[in-house]
Design a protein around this motif. Sequence first.
Motif, short mmCIF file in Angstrom:
data_model
loop_
_atom_site.label_atom_id
_atom_site.label_comp_id
_atom_site.label_asym_id
_atom_site.label_seq_id
_atom_site.Cartn_x
_atom_site.Cartn_y
_atom_site.Cartn_z
N VAL A 58 0.83 -1.21 0.00
CA VAL A 58 0.00 0.00 0.00
C VAL A 58 0.86 1.26 0.00
O VAL A 58 0.77 2.10 -0.90
CB VAL A 58 -0.95 0.01 1.22
N THR A 59 1.72 1.39 1.01
CA THR A 59 2.47 2.63 1.15
C THR A 59 3.47 2.81 0.02
O THR A 59 3.51 3.86 -0.63
CB THR A 59 3.20 2.65 2.50
N LEU A 60 4.27 1.79 -0.22
CA LEU A 60 5.33 1.92 -1.22
C LEU A 60 4.80 2.29 -2.60
O LEU A 60 5.33 3.21 -3.24
CB LEU A 60 6.16 0.63 -1.26
N PRO A 61 3.75 1.61 -3.09
CA PRO A 61 3.21 2.03 -4.39
C PRO A 61 2.73 3.48 -4.39
O PRO A 61 2.82 4.17 -5.40
CB PRO A 61 2.03 1.07 -4.61
N ASN A 62 2.24 3.96 -3.23
CA ASN A 62 1.76 5.34 -3.16
C ASN A 62 2.88 6.35 -3.25
O ASN A 62 2.69 7.47 -3.70
CB ASN A 62 1.01 5.57 -1.84
N ILE A 63 4.05 5.97 -2.74
CA ILE A 63 5.13 6.95 -2.65
C ILE A 63 6.24 6.68 -3.65
O ILE A 63 7.28 7.32 -3.61
CB ILE A 63 5.73 6.99 -1.22
N LYS A 64 6.04 5.74 -4.57
CA LYS A 64 7.20 5.29 -5.36
C LYS A 64 7.83 6.40 -6.18
O LYS A 64 9.05 6.48 -6.27
CB LYS A 64 6.84 4.09 -6.22
N TRP A 65 7.01 7.29 -6.75
CA TRP A 65 7.62 8.32 -7.60
C TRP A 65 8.35 9.35 -6.76
O TRP A 65 9.42 9.82 -7.14
CB TRP A 65 6.57 8.97 -8.49
N GLY A 66 7.77 9.70 -5.63
CA GLY A 66 8.45 10.62 -4.72
C GLY A 66 9.75 10.02 -4.23
O GLY A 66 10.77 10.69 -4.12
N LEU A 67 9.71 8.72 -3.96
CA LEU A 67 10.90 8.03 -3.47
C LEU A 67 11.99 8.02 -4.55
O LEU A 67 13.15 8.33 -4.29
CB LEU A 67 10.52 6.59 -3.10
N LEU A 68 11.59 7.72 -5.77
CA LEU A 68 12.55 7.70 -6.88
C LEU A 68 13.19 9.07 -7.04
O LEU A 68 14.41 9.20 -7.22
CB LEU A 68 11.83 7.31 -8.17
N TYR A 69 12.37 10.08 -6.92
CA TYR A 69 12.83 11.45 -7.07
C TYR A 69 13.85 11.79 -5.98
O TYR A 69 14.90 12.36 -6.23
CB TYR A 69 11.61 12.36 -7.00
N GLY A 70 13.50 11.41 -4.74
CA GLY A 70 14.42 11.65 -3.63
C GLY A 70 15.73 10.90 -3.82
O GLY A 70 16.81 11.44 -3.56
N VAL A 71 15.66 9.66 -4.29
CA VAL A 71 16.87 8.88 -4.51
C VAL A 71 17.75 9.55 -5.57
O VAL A 71 18.96 9.63 -5.43
CB VAL A 71 16.50 7.44 -4.94
N LEU A 72 17.10 10.08 -6.63
CA LEU A 72 17.84 10.77 -7.68
C LEU A 72 18.61 11.96 -7.13
O LEU A 72 19.80 12.13 -7.39
CB LEU A 72 16.87 11.27 -8.74
N LEU A 73 17.90 12.78 -6.35
CA LEU A 73 18.54 13.97 -5.80
C LEU A 73 19.68 13.57 -4.86
O LEU A 73 20.76 14.14 -4.89
CB LEU A 73 17.53 14.82 -5.04
N CYS A 74 19.39 12.57 -4.03
CA CYS A 74 20.38 12.09 -3.07
C CYS A 74 21.62 11.58 -3.80
O CYS A 74 22.75 11.90 -3.45
CB CYS A 74 19.75 11.00 -2.21
N ASN A 75 21.39 10.83 -4.86
CA ASN A 75 22.49 10.26 -5.62
C ASN A 75 23.31 11.36 -6.31
O ASN A 75 24.54 11.33 -6.28
CB ASN A 75 21.94 9.28 -6.65
N ALA A 76 22.60 12.33 -6.91
CA ALA A 76 23.31 13.41 -7.59
C ALA A 76 24.23 14.13 -6.61
O ALA A 76 25.38 14.44 -6.91
CB ALA A 76 22.32 14.38 -8.21
N ARG A 77 23.70 14.38 -5.42
CA ARG A 77 24.50 15.10 -4.44
C ARG A 77 25.63 14.22 -3.91
O ARG A 77 26.75 14.68 -3.69
CB ARG A 77 23.59 15.56 -3.30
N ALA A 78 25.34 12.93 -3.71
CA ALA A 78 26.36 12.03 -3.18
C ALA A 78 27.54 11.93 -4.13
O ALA A 78 28.69 11.94 -3.72
CB ALA A 78 25.76 10.65 -2.94
N MET A 79 27.26 11.86 -5.44
CA MET A 79 28.35 11.75 -6.40
C MET A 79 29.05 13.08 -6.59
O MET A 79 30.21 13.12 -7.00
CB MET A 79 27.81 11.25 -7.74
#
Lengths: 298, 346, 293
Positions: free
Chosen positions: A206-227
Amino acid sequence: MYEQDDLVYDSRRPILPSDHTRPTTERDWIKRTLIGIAIVFMLAVIVLPLVLVFVEAFRKGAGEYFSTFGDPQSQAAIRLTLLVAAIAVPLNLVFGVAAAWCVAKFEFPGKAFLTTLIDLPFSVSPVVSGMVYVLLFGAQGFLHPWIKGTNIEIIFAVPGIVLATIFVTFPFIARELIPLMQDQGNGDEEAALSLGANGWQVFWRVTLPNIKWGLLYGVLLCNARAMGEFGAVSVVSGHIRGKTTTMPLDIEILYNEYNFAAAFAVASLLALLALVTLIVKTILEFRYGDELAGTRKH
Amino acid sequence: MDIRVQNVLKQFSRYPALNDVSLDIRSGELIALLGPSGSGKTTLLRLIAGLETPTAGRIFFGDDDASSKTVQQRNVGFVFQAYALFRNMTVLENISFGLKVRPRATRPPRAEIRKRAMELLDLVQLSGLHDRFPQQLSGGQRQRVALARALAIEPRVLLLDEPFGALDAQVRKELRKWLREIHDKTGHTTVFVTHDQEEALELADRLVVMSQGKIEQVGTPDEVYDRPDNPFVFNFIGESSNLPVEIDNGEVWVGGRAVGLGAGDTPKGAAQLFFRPHDVELVNEGAALAGVVAASRRVGGTRRVELEIGGDAQRIEIDLPFDHPAGDKTRIAFRPKRWRLFSTAR
Amino acid sequence: MVVSPAHPAKAGWTFVKPSVVPGFGLTFGYTLLYLSLIVLIPIIGLFLKAAQVPLEDIVRIATAPRTLNALRVSFGASFIAALVNIVFGLIVAWVLVRYKFPGRRLMDAVVDLPFALPTAVAGIALSTLYAPKGWIGWLVSANGPLHLGWKIAYTPTGIVIALIFIGLPFVVRTVQPVLEEFEAELEEAAATLGANRWQTISMVILPRLMPAILTGFSLAFARAVGEYGSVIFIAGNLPNVSEIAPVLIVIKLEEFDQAGAAVIAGIMLVIAFVMLFVINLIQAWARRRFGDV
């Protein structure tokens, strides 16, 4: 979106770009001037630097460009950057989901303090973020006696770089998820629980499917900054070429050695990463705008 | 200032919001644009103000062709539905805004602006609230400030868009009376938009009933109520019942029987009979409309009775005094005291 | 937060408000543990370090001309950059929200580039672009076609340019949504009252944007004060002239002067905190004054 309003004119709706014949807009020459100013400004400050990265990278031709990546030290930098991101991003992903779950789904005292703490790296200079670990694990650091006898090295070594990167990047995923999960409320989860699902089932189904795009977006930003993190990593790295230099640090070294073509070649990889991040972000916002609450603020 | 709207057409990207509308508004009158949502009434108001430009047609203020003038040049007082008060300004600053933004040559001196704004505040009965911010006022008070602000520029015409739409019933009634008083005092030509027929009937000198981008009827409240021009107006204004009938021999026929109503000059053939549910008399003999009571319920001081009439059981409603003995009968015969017929014959 | 009626609130005080949703203990515990390891312990370490420094040393380090100059450069350049960003950020947001022109979507996407582009990349790119022989640097130099004789890179102006780069999205992204939701009715009201376009913008629209502008300003400013990567390449890092405080901290650390680094970091944090606090006060006032009904 406003087709319905064509008939029933709602003057309280926002002014849209298509409204340029309306009396409440500027004269054409003012419009053109403002658009011109905005374009020139964006070109000079944001677009040209990006273009320049690629132009400079290829200034001496494609051969020279690709030879940069044959250099063992640059290869090591790329490997280290990938390694750091591969450790920091998953850790911050788990943290981000856990933090968002407890902040967004529960009421407890000290919540405001907790969210402030999560925001902290945004308001601290990256240099200071790196420095705190030097003060902790460095030669005169508080925890230095603990690790002195062991073989573990933290400062001027990979663990320090990982720690500094985690520190700088941990808010990204939590910050993306908290407003999103708060907006969505607990209704779906409560419905699933009432139907007999257990906690993990609720989360995965339930929760994960609801937030998946937001999560992907956060991971992208996090990754960009980490690298791309430079300041914090620079302080703890010690700049040992081939060992503790990430790509941004490699860029600095090459640039300071006047090896501009190589510096920009490495930079072009990070710029490409930024572009991909931006493109995916734009697509996500365009297609799943509703599922990306609070994406406007970082 | 009289206003003439001449053959105005307004097209938003696909739909015509107004279709060839012409209207004469007399100087000093209080006129209501009444219609369901989507009828084009707000669009007409905004065209008069100059907030929209007509696709075709012209609008005159007196002998002045206003079509080519910008909204700033038209000098209209416009009161918006949600008031559109500037919340970064006090009540006094809101009211004096229109005078302050005038070019230096026509701008009154500061003290004069303040004096006039204070007078207007008196007029709208808000003296003493000049230092408040709009968000500190009640809905009714905001409405008054919006009106004072519109009056401050000494407008040639006052335009109000659903002026009482956002207020609760009690305040709405009070403000209605008060607006009438202000109008009588200041004598501005006033046009207001409403979807509330009671408001329009009570307040306006004349009504403009609109539907689907067209004017259906213009007239005094009595004219529009008593002599609706067409089925839409009859239906839209006040309570109405209607029944498909046949016209023959100058008489109204239902289910093959004459019902004792004259057809006037309505042509022979199919027609719709309209009447007001309260405007009926019960009859015991002679030709009449008769039906079986299908439902009956008490509404305040009256009893509303639903009747099934004729072989195909058309339902209509009539109102009786709640204690009328006929309320208990299963079959009622009646004749409308006043009625209108609209031919549906092709 | 929704509390299911099936679970009436238990009597007495509980740490977390009762909810049928599970997982509070696990997620809260993990969050605390992670934050403690990554943030709390290091920050406590910083304060302990600073507390160990004798007061006279703190005063000595704080009042050293090089420290004062570095702070002046950092805060001054950040302030100017944030001001510039207010002006241009407002124009960019305005153009994006109000006008239709080819490339609008592209411009909208590009605004976020400084969020995504690593600071070191931005640093060397800006430095090369604004160097005397760079595309723009040459254009405005004495040798350029405009004969302006401006020097941007390796001067404090260069620092400002880099800080404008990293701060722009903060202003645009805070002003843009407010502008998007601005009611057309207010502008129409001003127009019917005879206000010309400029009067409407300056007296009606801009005051309403004030809280958002201030927020954008403080975010851009806070980010700029601590910025390191994009600045060091373009700044020239000349002590007392174009040396920013974070650079001085790094230099102190490289000299193993941890006390000096901690003191300067502490001063930066305090000044930044005070400035943000003042801005917050102004903002709270502005919100009361111009805020939503």
